[in-house]
Design an enzyme around this catalytic site. Structure first.
Site, mmCIF file in Angstrom:
data_model
loop_
_atom_site.group_PDB
_atom_site.id
_atom_site.type_symbol
_atom_site.label_atom_id
_atom_site.label_comp_id
_atom_site.label_asym_id
_atom_site.label_seq_id
_atom_site.Cartn_x
_atom_site.Cartn_y
_atom_site.Cartn_z
ATOM 1 N N ARG A 198 -3.399 -10.505 4.709
ATOM 2 C CA ARG A 198 -3.867 -10.066 3.813
ATOM 3 C C ARG A 198 -2.429 -9.446 2.140
ATOM 4 O O ARG A 198 -2.733 -8.450 2.909
ATOM 5 C CB ARG A 198 -5.666 -9.057 3.284
ATOM 6 C CG ARG A 198 -5.456 -9.273 1.907
ATOM 7 C CD ARG A 198 -7.178 -8.381 2.062
ATOM 8 N NE ARG A 198 -7.800 -8.555 1.057
ATOM 9 C CZ ARG A 198 -7.039 -7.310 -0.309
ATOM 10 N NH1 ARG A 198 -5.951 -6.635 -0.327
ATOM 11 N NH2 ARG A 198 -8.131 -7.839 -2.129
ATOM 12 N N LYS A 228 1.102 -1.056 -0.122
ATOM 13 C CA LYS A 228 0.275 0.191 0.345
ATOM 14 C C LYS A 228 0.534 1.195 0.003
ATOM 15 O O LYS A 228 2.186 1.197 0.279
ATOM 16 C CB LYS A 228 -1.043 -0.522 1.346
ATOM 17 C CG LYS A 228 -2.429 -0.572 0.942
ATOM 18 C CD LYS A 228 -3.084 -1.233 1.360
ATOM 19 C CE LYS A 228 -4.509 -1.825 1.526
ATOM 20 N NZ LYS A 228 -5.241 -2.269 2.664
#
Ligand code: PT1
Length: 272
Positions: A252, A217
């Site tokens: 995740r 991210k």
């Protein structure tokens, strides 16, 4: 010992990300077709993934919208094949019709970045026996990074997640089916993400498993000054290990083999 979707939580679980989208930010968009999504999922299972999370609508900042029919067309065949082969499949969707189609195809986890706030989503979840991931997001995917604002990001995220657990319980969903996710990167600046990660202990209050998605991210890109998401693996591993050390139950990730190795070493030290 607690379980989630029938999986024991006696060690951190790895959820592998399979994007059935043409514009996935981390695979360059080449792997869109059914065969490619399946191949990536099988590789992740070989590499030690406990769960495969399949999404047909990218919810990363600024991604294109797709119709519900298209979302179903992209995801359901993949869900069906993987579930038939015995994998634990999670469907990453905000849409009740996609949830229902995926459940019918064998998915056992509903992963909703809008925490079942959309039309019909609570009803689909309550009529199923699926496990549920409730995630926090400020705003909507298209615009959520425009100007994220909080007085106290960790506290506001916790209050929201509590309210969504209450909404689930009000329609008869057993708490034992629910995992929580503070939604790293969803309407949050890099500073907000770091504050939330620092205070993961807050989210243990509810006694529910915590899921974290930090893989590749942009906050990692900002901290590490790395604009290419594919080159954010080291930072992703650091953040994932931080999360599990603070008690996260599920991570995740895109890089399953690397994460599984990191977690094995972490666990070996922990239990020495
Ligand atoms: C997540 C998650 C998700 N993340 C759950 N589901 C994505 N439960 C999709 C960036 O800042 O964390 N938890 N489903 C992917 N979303 C993003 C968001 C991808 C932000 C990238 C960024 O780069």
């Amino acid at each position: 010992m607690n379980t989630f979707a029938g999986l024991s939580l006696n060690r951190p679980l790895v959820m592998g990300v399979v994007n059935a989208t043409p514009d996935s930010f981390s695979d360059g968009g080449e792997a869109y077709r059914f065969d490619d999504a399946l191949a990536r999922a099988y590789r992740m299972l070989e590499d030690g993934a406990d769960i495969i999370d399949i999404g047909g609508e990218s919810t990363r900042p600024g991604a294109a919208l797709v119709s519900i029919e298209e979302e179903i067309r992209r995801t359901v065949p993949v869900v069906e094949r993987l579930a038939r082969d015995g994998a634990k499949v999670s469907i990453d969707t905000r849409h009740a019709d996609v949830m229902q189609a995926a459940l019918d195809a064998g998915a056992v986890i509903l992963n909703d970045v809008s925490a079942l706030s959309g039309p019909g989503a609570l009803a689909v979840a309550s009529c199923s026996n699926a496990a549920i991931v409730l995630m926090h997001m400020q705003g909507e995917p298209g615009t959520m990074q425009a100007n994220p604002t909080y007085a106290d990001a960790p506290g506001e995220v916790l209050a929201y997640l509590k309210s969504r657990v209450a909404a689930c319980e009000a329609v008869g969903i057993d708490r034992a089916r629910i995992a929580l996710d503070p939604g790293i990167g969803f309407g949050k600046t890099a500073a907000h993400n770091l504050q939330i990660l620092k205070r993961l202990d807050l989210y243990q209050d509810l006694g529910l498993p915590l899921l974290l998605g930090v893989s590749r991210k942009s906050f990692i890109g900002q901290v590490a000054e790395q604009s290419d998401p594919q080159r954010r693996l080291p930072g992703s591993l650091a953040a994932a290990l931080w999360a599990v050390e603070q008690g996260a139950a599920i991570v995740r990730v895109h890089d399953v083999a690397e994460t599984v190795q990191a977690l094995k070493v972490w666990a070996a030290i922990k239990s020495a």
